[in-house]
Write a protein that holds these residues in place. Sequence first.
Motif, PDB file in Angstrom:
ATOM      1  N   GLY A 238     -61.233  16.268 -27.598  1.00 50.43           N
ATOM      2  CA  GLY A 238     -60.940  16.925 -26.335  1.00 50.43           C
ATOM      3  C   GLY A 238     -60.742  15.967 -25.169  1.00 50.43           C
ATOM      4  N   ALA A 239     -61.313  14.765 -25.262  1.00 52.62           N
ATOM      5  CA  ALA A 239     -61.192  13.826 -24.145  1.00 52.62           C
ATOM      6  C   ALA A 239     -59.743  13.398 -23.943  1.00 52.62           C
ATOM      7  CB  ALA A 239     -62.082  12.612 -24.396  1.00 52.62           C
ATOM      8  N   GLY A 240     -59.067  13.041 -25.041  1.00 50.53           N
ATOM      9  CA  GLY A 240     -57.666  12.642 -24.936  1.00 50.53           C
ATOM     10  C   GLY A 240     -56.775  13.777 -24.488  1.00 50.53           C
ATOM     11  N   LEU A 241     -57.036  14.979 -24.995  1.00 53.10           N
ATOM     12  CA  LEU A 241     -56.235  16.130 -24.591  1.00 53.10           C
ATOM     13  C   LEU A 241     -56.455  16.451 -23.119  1.00 53.10           C
ATOM     14  CD1 LEU A 241     -54.287  18.292 -25.653  1.00 53.10           C
ATOM     15  CD2 LEU A 241     -56.266  19.731 -26.171  1.00 53.10           C
ATOM     16  N   THR A 242     -57.687  16.271 -22.646  1.00 53.50           N
ATOM     17  CA  THR A 242     -57.973  16.512 -21.236  1.00 53.50           C
ATOM     18  C   THR A 242     -57.209  15.531 -20.349  1.00 53.50           C
ATOM     19  OG1 THR A 242     -60.165  17.407 -21.726  1.00 53.50           O
ATOM     20  CG2 THR A 242     -59.790  16.577 -19.501  1.00 53.50           C
ATOM     21  N   ARG A 243     -57.201  14.251 -20.727  1.00 55.68           N
ATOM     22  CA  ARG A 243     -56.456  13.267 -19.941  1.00 55.68           C
ATOM     23  C   ARG A 243     -54.968  13.605 -19.915  1.00 55.68           C
ATOM     24  NH1 ARG A 243     -59.932   9.703 -22.681  1.00 55.68           N
ATOM     25  NH2 ARG A 243     -58.298   9.235 -24.195  1.00 55.68           N
ATOM     26  N   PHE A 244     -54.451  14.079 -21.069  1.00 55.07           N
ATOM     27  CA  PHE A 244     -53.039  14.449 -21.132  1.00 55.07           C
ATOM     28  C   PHE A 244     -52.738  15.587 -20.159  1.00 55.07           C
ATOM     29  CE2 PHE A 244     -49.899  17.371 -23.030  1.00 55.07           C
ATOM     30  CZ  PHE A 244     -48.777  16.559 -23.008  1.00 55.07           C
ATOM     31  N   LYS A 245     -53.546  16.616 -20.174  1.00 55.08           N
ATOM     32  CA  LYS A 245     -53.288  17.776 -19.324  1.00 55.08           C
ATOM     33  C   LYS A 245     -53.517  17.453 -17.850  1.00 55.08           C
ATOM     34  CE  LYS A 245     -54.284  21.252 -22.879  1.00 55.08           C
ATOM     35  NZ  LYS A 245     -55.092  22.414 -23.285  1.00 55.08           N
ATOM     36  N   GLU A 246     -54.503  16.637 -17.559  1.00 53.42           N
ATOM     37  CA  GLU A 246     -54.782  16.319 -16.163  1.00 53.42           C
ATOM     38  C   GLU A 246     -53.683  15.455 -15.534  1.00 53.42           C
ATOM     39  OE1 GLU A 246     -58.711  14.659 -16.215  1.00 53.42           O
ATOM     40  OE2 GLU A 246     -59.629  16.601 -15.717  1.00 53.42           O
ATOM     41  N   SER A 247     -52.860  14.823 -16.366  1.00 54.80           N
ATOM     42  CA  SER A 247     -51.766  14.019 -15.810  1.00 54.80           C
ATOM     43  C   SER A 247     -50.727  14.879 -15.098  1.00 54.80           C
ATOM     44  CB  SER A 247     -51.103  13.197 -16.924  1.00 54.80           C
ATOM     45  OG  SER A 247     -50.403  14.039 -17.834  1.00 54.80           O
ATOM     46  N   PHE A 248     -50.739  16.201 -15.345  1.00 56.98           N
ATOM     47  CA  PHE A 248     -49.780  17.105 -14.696  1.00 56.98           C
ATOM     48  C   PHE A 248     -50.345  17.713 -13.416  1.00 56.98           C
ATOM     49  CE2 PHE A 248     -48.910  17.057 -19.241  1.00 56.98           C
ATOM     50  CZ  PHE A 248     -47.564  16.721 -19.256  1.00 56.98           C
ATOM     51  N   GLY A 249     -51.558  17.329 -13.057  1.00 62.21           N
ATOM     52  CA  GLY A 249     -52.141  17.790 -11.800  1.00 62.21           C
ATOM     53  C   GLY A 249     -52.498  19.264 -11.773  1.00 62.21           C
ATOM     54  N   PRO A 250     -53.098  19.827 -12.838  1.00 63.70           N
ATOM     55  CA  PRO A 250     -53.459  21.249 -12.794  1.00 63.70           C
ATOM     56  C   PRO A 250     -54.740  21.465 -11.994  1.00 63.70           C
ATOM     57  CG  PRO A 250     -54.229  20.315 -14.835  1.00 63.70           C
ATOM     58  CD  PRO A 250     -53.512  19.200 -14.116  1.00 63.70           C
ATOM     59  N   TYR A 251     -54.977  22.687 -11.608  1.00 59.60           N
ATOM     60  CA  TYR A 251     -56.299  23.034 -11.083  1.00 59.60           C
ATOM     61  C   TYR A 251     -57.069  23.742 -12.196  1.00 59.60           C
ATOM     62  CZ  TYR A 251     -54.656  27.880 -10.317  1.00 59.60           C
ATOM     63  OH  TYR A 251     -54.152  29.142 -10.469  1.00 59.60           O
ATOM     64  N   ARG A 252     -58.366  23.597 -12.153  1.00 59.04           N
ATOM     65  CA  ARG A 252     -59.222  24.164 -13.210  1.00 59.04           C
ATOM     66  C   ARG A 252     -59.648  25.588 -12.846  1.00 59.04           C
ATOM     67  NH1 ARG A 252     -62.059  20.830 -16.890  1.00 59.04           N
ATOM     68  NH2 ARG A 252     -61.368  18.646 -16.880  1.00 59.04           N
TER      69      ARG A 252
END
Length: 613
Positions: free
Chosen positions: A570-584
């Motif tokens: 999940g850590a790598g997938l989280t970094r991938f998704k956060e690169s698009f600037g989403p809000y949680r």
Amino acid sequence: MPRNVPPRTALLRSAASRRIFKAFFPLVVGTACVLLLNSKLAGLDFHAVAEVVRTTSLPQWLAAAAATALSFWAIGTYDVVVHRHLRTGVPADVARVTGAGSIAIAQVLGLGIVTGSLARWRMLSGTGGGTAAKVTSVVTASFMGAWALATVLLALVLPGVTLPLWMTACVLGGAVALAVIAFLTPTFRLRSLSIRLPSLRALGSITVLTLIDIAAAAAALHVLMPAGLDIRYEVLLPIFAIALGCGLFSSTPGGAGPFELAVLSFLPLVPQEPLLGAILAWRLIYYAVPALLAIIPLAFPYRVAASDAGPSVPANLCQARRAECGVVRQNGGFALHTGKDQSIVAESGQCLALLFDPLNGTTQGVTEDLKDAARARMLIPALYKCTGPLAAQARRDGWAVVRVADDAVIDLPGFSLDGSRHRQLRRKLRHAEKAGITVIEENPCPNLLHEMAQMDQAWLATHGKARGFSMGRFDADYVKQQRIFVAREHGRMLGFVTFHQSGHDMALDLMRHGADLPDGTMHQMIVSAILTAQAEGRKRLSLAAMPATPKAERPLARRIRDAVTRRSGGAGLTRFKESFGPYRQPLYAAAPSRAELTLALADIARAIHAPRG
């Protein structure tokens, strides 16, 4: 084998011999027990036995009748559990009456499976003989197992009987093994045969009902004993349980013979005439009276229409507030009316989980309707990956709530590749552009679906089995109803992503790629989908869930969450998704109690990592 006997004929004869043996072996055992009992009763004063019955007082008869009613309530409710497990659609009150009635008839006539099936078939007009036979078989098999467990437990905690240690260990070990198997493998497959094991909730209900049944039946016998018999109830109860089992296994009418032999053997110092007189009175109130009452549903059977229409996907799925609800097209889920709305629910083995949010976002009445639906299937009700409003409603309704993930949401009107926030994303996109990668949205034509299938197989060979339940897996019919974005290099497919869509938003589902993927390719596909949705005037796009990061969390819970995140990648997938600037957007799970929530989350995790099909 004689040479003139064809092999098929020999097999048929062998099968017929086995059936005859199974049918008559219990009767032989019962007859042997009757003969042993006859020798044991030599010189018995039968007038004294009859005198016990004649002098039984009215309060004793009334107390025995009340205990008998409780026992048959448990027996009838047992049928309710089995009907719910088998999804027959028979109402609970009908199942309770017909279950108690069929048992009352079967225990008087003997050969319980045959007579019980015929009685249920007659009482449940319209359900068919196959359903009646299936219910009877499940009731018989599960009761035998529950009886063994109940008997061992009673012998452990009560005086009067000491069972061999090996027998106790085998029964308790078998019960634990069955519970573990039912959790880990809720559907057991043997070649083309598929058997859905009872849920843990059903197994627990069956065990409790069996204990109530045995305890009430023993109480009915105990209150009928004359004053001269000094037998404490706690001593009689385990003896009664063993004797009841002996009668059941013999298949003689009412267990007559084996039951009496067992009771007399365990109570050798008790005078036989008063004890047998009490048993005779008990047989009148516990066997004869219920059998007579069971004639009523036999004469006037219930009209129960067979339900062929199974649960279905809602017609308005394309209008769901959360496009992620589209996973119901694959996971065997269905629409459930909750309050004034419809919701997507799916079974995970032990729980009925409402996925995401109601289609139109209405939260009122959701928990009660979900509890009713779960109870009708002998499952635990649970909410999974719901948003704040539904979680707040569940908390107001007294449910246990926990934050399980965060939805990575792109605010489409405000999305832009400019600024320092997307510096790393722009670098990834430049790498993909230099590699000559092109990304376009493609229609699901046969050639594309074939390419996607090959890509999926290559991905599975590298990454292992795809997850399921609340996550999608590749299937041609499934992805036909999604938005598909494909990355190519000189016409060769390098990877693809798919999105659920509804009238409100889009949600990322599948991500697949080959082994030689140029840097930035996956980023380029996601950005293409974001810009496409933005150009269409949509307000929201979800990149699906990623591990939650609660601000207030106990250290142990945080360590467990971090460990799970590392093991699942999940850590790598989280970094991938956060690169698009989403809000949680926090996502929650809920169930009526903490224990049920723990079991539901464990079962959902099992279903995600070991999807059916």
